[in-house]
Design a protein around this motif. Structure first.
Motif, PDB file in Angstrom:
ATOM      1  N   VAL A  39       7.021   2.180   4.896  1.00 45.06           N
ATOM      2  CA  VAL A  39       7.698   1.288   4.223  1.00 45.06           C
ATOM      3  C   VAL A  39       9.359   1.824   3.836  1.00 45.06           C
ATOM      4  O   VAL A  39       9.995   0.881   2.758  1.00 45.06           O
ATOM      5  CB  VAL A  39       6.629  -0.045   3.610  1.00 45.06           C
ATOM      6  CG1 VAL A  39       6.123  -0.756   4.443  1.00 45.06           C
ATOM      7  CG2 VAL A  39       6.451   1.114   2.582  1.00 45.06           C
ATOM      8  N   THR A  40       8.690   3.081   3.991  1.00 44.81           N
ATOM      9  CA  THR A  40       9.916   3.857   3.578  1.00 44.81           C
ATOM     10  C   THR A  40      10.769   5.210   5.283  1.00 44.81           C
ATOM     11  O   THR A  40       9.999   5.409   5.685  1.00 44.81           O
ATOM     12  CB  THR A  40       9.731   4.813   2.153  1.00 44.81           C
ATOM     13  OG1 THR A  40       8.932   6.691   3.357  1.00 44.81           O
ATOM     14  CG2 THR A  40       9.522   4.465   1.332  1.00 44.81           C
ATOM     15  N   LEU A  41      12.006   5.395   4.591  1.00 41.55           N
ATOM     16  CA  LEU A  41      12.630   6.128   5.849  1.00 41.55           C
ATOM     17  C   LEU A  41      11.703   7.713   5.865  1.00 41.55           C
ATOM     18  O   LEU A  41      11.443   8.227   6.961  1.00 41.55           O
ATOM     19  CB  LEU A  41      13.574   6.104   5.550  1.00 41.55           C
ATOM     20  CG  LEU A  41      15.017   5.230   5.534  1.00 41.55           C
ATOM     21  CD1 LEU A  41      16.771   5.882   5.196  1.00 41.55           C
ATOM     22  CD2 LEU A  41      14.929   4.652   6.787  1.00 41.55           C
ATOM     23  N   GLU A  42      10.910   7.882   4.716  1.00 36.06           N
ATOM     24  CA  GLU A  42      10.335   9.482   4.824  1.00 36.06           C
ATOM     25  C   GLU A  42       9.014   9.005   5.390  1.00 36.06           C
ATOM     26  O   GLU A  42       8.404   9.791   6.019  1.00 36.06           O
ATOM     27  CB  GLU A  42      10.359   9.716   3.293  1.00 36.06           C
ATOM     28  CG  GLU A  42      10.101  11.376   3.056  1.00 36.06           C
ATOM     29  CD  GLU A  42      10.937  12.183   3.728  1.00 36.06           C
ATOM     30  OE1 GLU A  42       9.688  12.657   5.106  1.00 36.06           O
ATOM     31  OE2 GLU A  42      12.077  12.595   3.660  1.00 36.06           O
ATOM     32  N   GLN A  43       8.335   7.780   5.264  1.00 32.10           N
ATOM     33  CA  GLN A  43       6.815   7.518   5.839  1.00 32.10           C
ATOM     34  C   GLN A  43       7.213   7.382   7.137  1.00 32.10           C
ATOM     35  O   GLN A  43       6.578   7.894   8.228  1.00 32.10           O
ATOM     36  CB  GLN A  43       6.581   6.354   5.261  1.00 32.10           C
ATOM     37  CG  GLN A  43       5.795   6.431   3.979  1.00 32.10           C
ATOM     38  CD  GLN A  43       5.765   5.238   2.616  1.00 32.10           C
ATOM     39  OE1 GLN A  43       5.451   4.136   3.908  1.00 32.10           O
ATOM     40  NE2 GLN A  43       5.263   5.012   2.201  1.00 32.10           N
ATOM     41  N   ARG A  51       9.332   8.676   9.130  1.00 30.37           N
ATOM     42  CA  ARG A  51       9.561  10.103   9.775  1.00 30.37           C
ATOM     43  C   ARG A  51       8.454  10.107  10.242  1.00 30.37           C
ATOM     44  O   ARG A  51       8.016  10.628  11.172  1.00 30.37           O
ATOM     45  CB  ARG A  51       9.944  11.033   8.873  1.00 30.37           C
ATOM     46  CG  ARG A  51      10.052  12.341   9.135  1.00 30.37           C
ATOM     47  CD  ARG A  51      10.594  13.476   8.289  1.00 30.37           C
ATOM     48  NE  ARG A  51      11.963  13.202   7.725  1.00 30.37           N
ATOM     49  CZ  ARG A  51      12.123  12.932   7.834  1.00 30.37           C
ATOM     50  NH1 ARG A  51      13.547  13.951   8.805  1.00 30.37           N
ATOM     51  NH2 ARG A  51      14.160  12.867   7.019  1.00 30.37           N
ATOM     52  N   GLU A  52       7.568  10.662   9.181  1.00 28.52           N
ATOM     53  CA  GLU A  52       5.945  11.518   9.148  1.00 28.52           C
ATOM     54  C   GLU A  52       5.271  10.034  10.674  1.00 28.52           C
ATOM     55  O   GLU A  52       4.360  10.625  10.658  1.00 28.52           O
ATOM     56  CB  GLU A  52       4.721  11.001   7.853  1.00 28.52           C
ATOM     57  CG  GLU A  52       5.288  11.499   6.727  1.00 28.52           C
ATOM     58  CD  GLU A  52       4.789  11.591   5.660  1.00 28.52           C
ATOM     59  OE1 GLU A  52       3.894  10.926   5.147  1.00 28.52           O
ATOM     60  OE2 GLU A  52       5.546  11.203   5.000  1.00 28.52           O
ATOM     61  N   TYR A  53       5.341   8.841  10.605  1.00 28.03           N
ATOM     62  CA  TYR A  53       4.772   7.953  11.621  1.00 28.03           C
ATOM     63  C   TYR A  53       5.236   8.223  12.774  1.00 28.03           C
ATOM     64  O   TYR A  53       4.418   8.510  13.122  1.00 28.03           O
ATOM     65  CB  TYR A  53       5.324   6.285  11.188  1.00 28.03           C
ATOM     66  CG  TYR A  53       5.120   5.709  12.155  1.00 28.03           C
ATOM     67  CD1 TYR A  53       3.048   5.093  11.558  1.00 28.03           C
ATOM     68  CD2 TYR A  53       5.551   4.978  13.595  1.00 28.03           C
ATOM     69  CE1 TYR A  53       3.449   3.574  12.133  1.00 28.03           C
ATOM     70  CE2 TYR A  53       5.300   3.906  13.751  1.00 28.03           C
ATOM     71  CZ  TYR A  53       4.040   3.420  13.605  1.00 28.03           C
ATOM     72  OH  TYR A  53       3.607   2.324  13.957  1.00 28.03           O
ATOM     73  N   ALA A  54       7.337   8.321  12.675  1.00 28.71           N
ATOM     74  CA  ALA A  54       7.471   8.892  14.359  1.00 28.71           C
ATOM     75  C   ALA A  54       6.341  10.296  14.793  1.00 28.71           C
ATOM     76  O   ALA A  54       6.578  10.783  15.540  1.00 28.71           O
ATOM     77  CB  ALA A  54       8.833   8.959  14.192  1.00 28.71           C
ATOM     78  N   GLN A  55       6.382  11.278  13.625  1.00 30.29           N
ATOM     79  CA  GLN A  55       5.671  12.654  14.227  1.00 30.29           C
ATOM     80  C   GLN A  55       4.569  12.057  14.800  1.00 30.29           C
ATOM     81  O   GLN A  55       4.747  13.085  15.373  1.00 30.29           O
ATOM     82  CB  GLN A  55       5.600  13.397  12.279  1.00 30.29           C
ATOM     83  CG  GLN A  55       7.221  14.170  12.461  1.00 30.29           C
ATOM     84  CD  GLN A  55       7.434  14.784  10.999  1.00 30.29           C
ATOM     85  OE1 GLN A  55       6.598  14.658   9.912  1.00 30.29           O
ATOM     86  NE2 GLN A  55       8.405  15.410  11.229  1.00 30.29           N
ATOM     87  N   GLY A  56       3.977  11.130  13.840  1.00 28.70           N
ATOM     88  CA  GLY A  56       2.658  11.776  14.844  1.00 28.70           C
ATOM     89  C   GLY A  56       2.695  10.675  16.022  1.00 28.70           C
ATOM     90  O   GLY A  56       0.949  11.060  17.224  1.00 28.70           O
ATOM     91  N   GLU A  81       0.517  -1.033   0.156  1.00 28.55           N
ATOM     92  CA  GLU A  81      -0.007   0.287   0.250  1.00 28.55           C
ATOM     93  C   GLU A  81       1.175   1.196   0.407  1.00 28.55           C
ATOM     94  O   GLU A  81       0.782   1.816  -1.027  1.00 28.55           O
ATOM     95  CB  GLU A  81      -0.216  -0.075   0.923  1.00 28.55           C
ATOM     96  CG  GLU A  81      -2.848  -0.716   0.838  1.00 28.55           C
ATOM     97  CD  GLU A  81      -3.008  -0.652   2.406  1.00 28.55           C
ATOM     98  OE1 GLU A  81      -2.813   0.223   3.578  1.00 28.55           O
ATOM     99  OE2 GLU A  81      -4.468  -1.255   2.518  1.00 28.55           O
ATOM    100  N   GLY A  82       1.994   1.660   0.713  1.00 33.68           N
ATOM    101  CA  GLY A  82       2.693   2.613   1.100  1.00 33.68           C
ATOM    102  C   GLY A  82       3.609   3.044   0.176  1.00 33.68           C
ATOM    103  O   GLY A  82       4.438   3.238  -0.179  1.00 33.68           O
ATOM    104  N   GLY A  83       3.830   1.791  -1.180  1.00 30.32           N
ATOM    105  CA  GLY A  83       4.451   1.981  -1.895  1.00 30.32           C
ATOM    106  C   GLY A  83       5.323   0.556  -1.890  1.00 30.32           C
ATOM    107  O   GLY A  83       5.617   0.003  -1.630  1.00 30.32           O
ATOM    108  N   SER A  84       5.941   0.385  -3.395  1.00 33.92           N
ATOM    109  CA  SER A  84       6.659  -1.251  -3.094  1.00 33.92           C
ATOM    110  C   SER A  84       8.031  -1.153  -2.475  1.00 33.92           C
ATOM    111  O   SER A  84       8.916   0.614  -2.676  1.00 33.92           O
ATOM    112  CB  SER A  84       7.333  -1.550  -4.722  1.00 33.92           C
ATOM    113  OG  SER A  84       8.063  -0.749  -5.811  1.00 33.92           O
ATOM    114  N   TYR A  85       9.053  -1.814  -2.194  1.00 31.85           N
ATOM    115  CA  TYR A  85       9.951  -1.836  -1.461  1.00 31.85           C
ATOM    116  C   TYR A  85      10.354  -3.698  -1.975  1.00 31.85           C
ATOM    117  O   TYR A  85      10.598  -4.034  -2.559  1.00 31.85           O
ATOM    118  CB  TYR A  85       9.872  -2.246  -0.157  1.00 31.85           C
ATOM    119  CG  TYR A  85       9.082  -3.176   0.789  1.00 31.85           C
ATOM    120  CD1 TYR A  85       9.417  -4.236   1.007  1.00 31.85           C
ATOM    121  CD2 TYR A  85       7.430  -2.214   0.832  1.00 31.85           C
ATOM    122  CE1 TYR A  85       8.133  -4.983   1.716  1.00 31.85           C
ATOM    123  CE2 TYR A  85       6.710  -3.428   1.440  1.00 31.85           C
ATOM    124  CZ  TYR A  85       6.988  -4.431   1.988  1.00 31.85           C
ATOM    125  OH  TYR A  85       6.526  -5.331   2.520  1.00 31.85           O
ATOM    126  N   ALA A  86      11.757  -3.034  -1.125  1.00 28.96           N
ATOM    127  CA  ALA A  86      12.649  -4.336  -1.913  1.00 28.96           C
ATOM    128  C   ALA A  86      12.686  -5.416  -0.535  1.00 28.96           C
ATOM    129  O   ALA A  86      13.355  -4.391   0.785  1.00 28.96           O
ATOM    130  CB  ALA A  86      14.513  -4.369  -1.840  1.00 28.96           C
TER     131      ALA A  86
END
Ligand SMILES: Cc1cc2nc3c(=O)[nH]c(=O)nc-3n(C[C@H](O)[C@H](O)[C@H](O)COP(=O)(O)OP(=O)(O)OC[C@H]3O[C@@H](n4cnc5c(N)ncnc54)[C@H](O)[C@@H]3O)c2cc1C
Length: 584
Positions: free
Chosen positions: A379-383, A385-390, A119-124
């Motif tokens: 699933v990304t470092l950017e996500q 960051r947002e997760y931790a900010q919340g 959902e949050g984008g594809s990842y390895a």
């Protein structure tokens, strides 16, 4: 020689009004000191595995010919090593052929990466051959007792582990419990803390496999590829005589056994097989049917592994990683990143927020963990960051956490991700079935208790089980009628607080489905107490020390509930140092 006491002096002493008090003190003080020591020994022996460490790893008198271990993962490997000190032959039966290969013992852990669409984008994500252990690539944390057990069982553990990238560092997790820091007993250890291995589960399993192989020069431990399907009972129904297994070629084989150990993990296969084996005995059947308790905490979690970016050590050394502890204390205000491997852990009040965070070093890189009760998965470092900010807690996520994320951004496209779910925590109360269980059956690891992994305790709990088994084997042979009952009772004493603490915390989140017959109201006082204790841990050395030692399996949890600590908690209840964060 002339006595120093003249008749008059003795007369004065005997008739002194203080003499009865002095006599009482002379008797009471040593009695209290001795009673405290006896009590401490009793508490340590009953509620911890520490006293069993002394003999662990040493050869004992033979207790039987063959011991069979069902399952060759972490619990199975540690158990097999323990049993090799007590039996002529130890047979480990494991269904996954690769787990028994030299490649697995050599420390090969992954085969590469593949792309996952999410959902949050594809990842390895990492690919590997250990298909029967779901959490193989999930982040793992460990406790001090685990390192001590591994060092006792395997004299070459440190060397092999270091060679495969395991970091040995002080047991500092920079934990923030509902936002509050913890005072740790630095002063008791000369300005540092006991060591813990920091490594991924996959690396640790490979190291333990390598250690077992090295310790097995005499070939006592035999690995067999197959699945245990049933147990065979003696004619007097008091013990198991063999296990039935389906081997790798699909044939059925019988392996005779003087002791059977269930290490099948979360499948808890032993209970199912016992239920079939004891089917003809109504009392046993009805007892076994009530032994397993389970609930669903609905945990979603994600592990993001990051390779070191260029100049990372230089840059992280410039970030001030504060410990969140205020006031005067003997520990560091800021963590030294050249010595400490773990940088941050946030365990929120489940009633306020569902998000758990952690970040630190593992093997040859950095790892970020996030997750919680019905959580979204960054699933990304950017996500991340947002997760931790919340996150909401009594104190916000510190700036340094975001600074570390920033340092990792240059390699954001090279991270690997593991997303997972935990939908069941369970405990088999074998100690309640002493009168119906075959005396030579025991279980170690997740086969007896699967905890919510957010507490990171499963591997140390498996090590505690193997250590407890070693202690019992040094007193009883498996043919003794008290053998199995003694083991399960000791294990229950040493692990019940883990089950209660984990479950009652999870019951603080309304999305948890409780055990059958229970409601989420259960553990309410525990949660009230824990929230206030978290604040006391931030400013009280004795409370911090007691909790540290209990959490690392080095002291009973009861030591964190002395009258003095209880009073401090009650005081915090009446006069909170700060308002409690509430859900919006
Ligand atoms: C997401 C997640 C994160 C976790 N994080 C942590 C952490 O941070 N710290 C920590 O200490 N713990 C953590 N744990 C728990 C930890 O991974 C487990 O407690 C530990 O791996 C249990 O080891 P085990 O040997 O008991 O079981 P497992 O590792 O599950 O192994 C069971 C073995 O039994 C074999 N088997 C199954 N059925 C049979 C059969 N019929 N016959 C023979 N063999 C059989 C399987 O093939 C397998 O090899 C986490 C767990 C999860 C799910």
């Amino acid at each position: 020689m002339e006595s120093p006491f003249t008749h008059d002096a003795l007369h004065t002493i005997v008739n002194s009004p203080y003499t009865p008090y002095a006599t009482a003190a002379a008797l009471v003080v040593p009695t209290v000191v001795i009673a405290k020591r006896v009590m401490h020994r009793y508490m340590m022996r009953t509620y911890t595995g520490v006293p069993d460490l002394e003999a662990l790893g040493t050869q004992a008198k033979p207790k039987g010919n063959v011991a069979v271990v069902c399952g060759g993962s972490i619990a199975g490997l540690l158990t097999a090593r323990v049993l090799s000190d007590h039996f002529d032959r130890v047979v480990v039966i494991e269904p996954e052929a690769w787990a028994l290969s030299n490649e697995a013992a050599d420390g090969v852990t992954t085969t590469g990466t593949c792309t996952v669409a999410a959902e949050g984008g594809s990842y390895a994500t990492l690919t590997h051959k250990r298909t029967r252990v779901y959490q193989y690539t999930a982040m793992h944390a460990y406790q001090v007792l685990l390192g001590r057990v591994l060092r006792k069982l395997f004299p070459g553990f440190d060397e092999l582990a270091r060679g495969r990238g395991v970091i040995f560092a002080p047991a500092e997790m920079n934990a923030r419990l509902s936002g509050w820091g913890c005072r740790l007993p630095y002063a008791e250890y000369g300005g540092t803390l006991p060591e813990v291995p920091f490594t991924s589960r996959r690396t640790l399993e490979g190291v333990i496999r390598g250690c077992v192989r090295a310790a097995n020069a005499d070939g006592k431990i035999e690995f067999v590829h197959g699945t245990v399907t049933d147990f065979k009972l003696s004619s007097d129904a008091t013990r198991l005589t063999a296990v039935t297994m389906r081997d790798g070629a699909g044939s059925t084989r019988i392996v005779t056994a003087d002791l059977v150990v269930d290490c099948t993990g979360v499948i808890q296969g032993g209970l199912k097989m016992l239920t079939r084996t004891l089917n003809g005995n109504p009392k046993a059947s009805s007892t076994l049917a009530t032994l397993r308790q389970s609930y669903d905490p609905k945990i979603d979690h994600v592990t993001i592994e990051v390779p070191y970016p260029a100049n990372f050590e230089e840059n992280i050394a410039k970030i001030k990683l504060d410990t969140g502890v205020t006031g005067k204390w003997a520990g560091p205000k800021y963590l030294d990143t050249t010595k400490v491997a773990w940088w941050y852990t946030l365990a929120p009040d489940p009633d306020v927020d569902y998000r758990i965070l952690a970040a630190g070093r593992k093997d040859n890189g950095i790892v970020f963990f996030a997750g919680g009760w019905t959580s979204e998965m960054p699933v990304t470092l950017e996500q991340m960051r947002e997760y931790a900010q919340g996150v909401k807690s009594d104190n916000p996520v510190p700036q340094f956490y975001f600074d570390i994320l920033d340092l990792c951004m240059p390699v954001a496209d090279r991270v690997t991700v593991f997303e997972g779910k935990v939908n069941s925590c369970s405990r088999v109360f074998y100690e309640r079935a002493a009168d119906v269980l075959p005396r030579n059956f025991v279980a170690v690891g997740d086969a007896t208790m699967r905890l919510n992994p957010r507490f990171g305790e499963g591997v140390t709990k498996a090590a505690l089980g193997a250590t407890t088994l070693d202690g019992v084997l040094r007193s009883y042979a498996p043919s003794h009628k008290a053998f199995g009952a003694t083991y399960f009772q000791r294990l229950a004493n040493r692990t019940q607080s883990l089950w209660d603490g984990s479950k009652w915390s999870d019951y603080g989140r309304e999305t948890t489905t409780p055990c059958e017959g229970e409601t989420l109201e259960e553990g309410k006082f525990f949660r009230w107490f824990k929230l206030r204790l978290n604040r006391v841990l931030e400013r009280d050395d004795a409370a911090g020390s007691a909790m540290f030692h209990a959490q690392h399996y080095l002291a009973p949890m009861q030591y964190a509930m002395t009258p003095r600590i209880m009073l401090k908690v009650l005081w915090e209840g009446m006069f909170p140092t700060a308002p409690f964060e509430r859900r919006a």
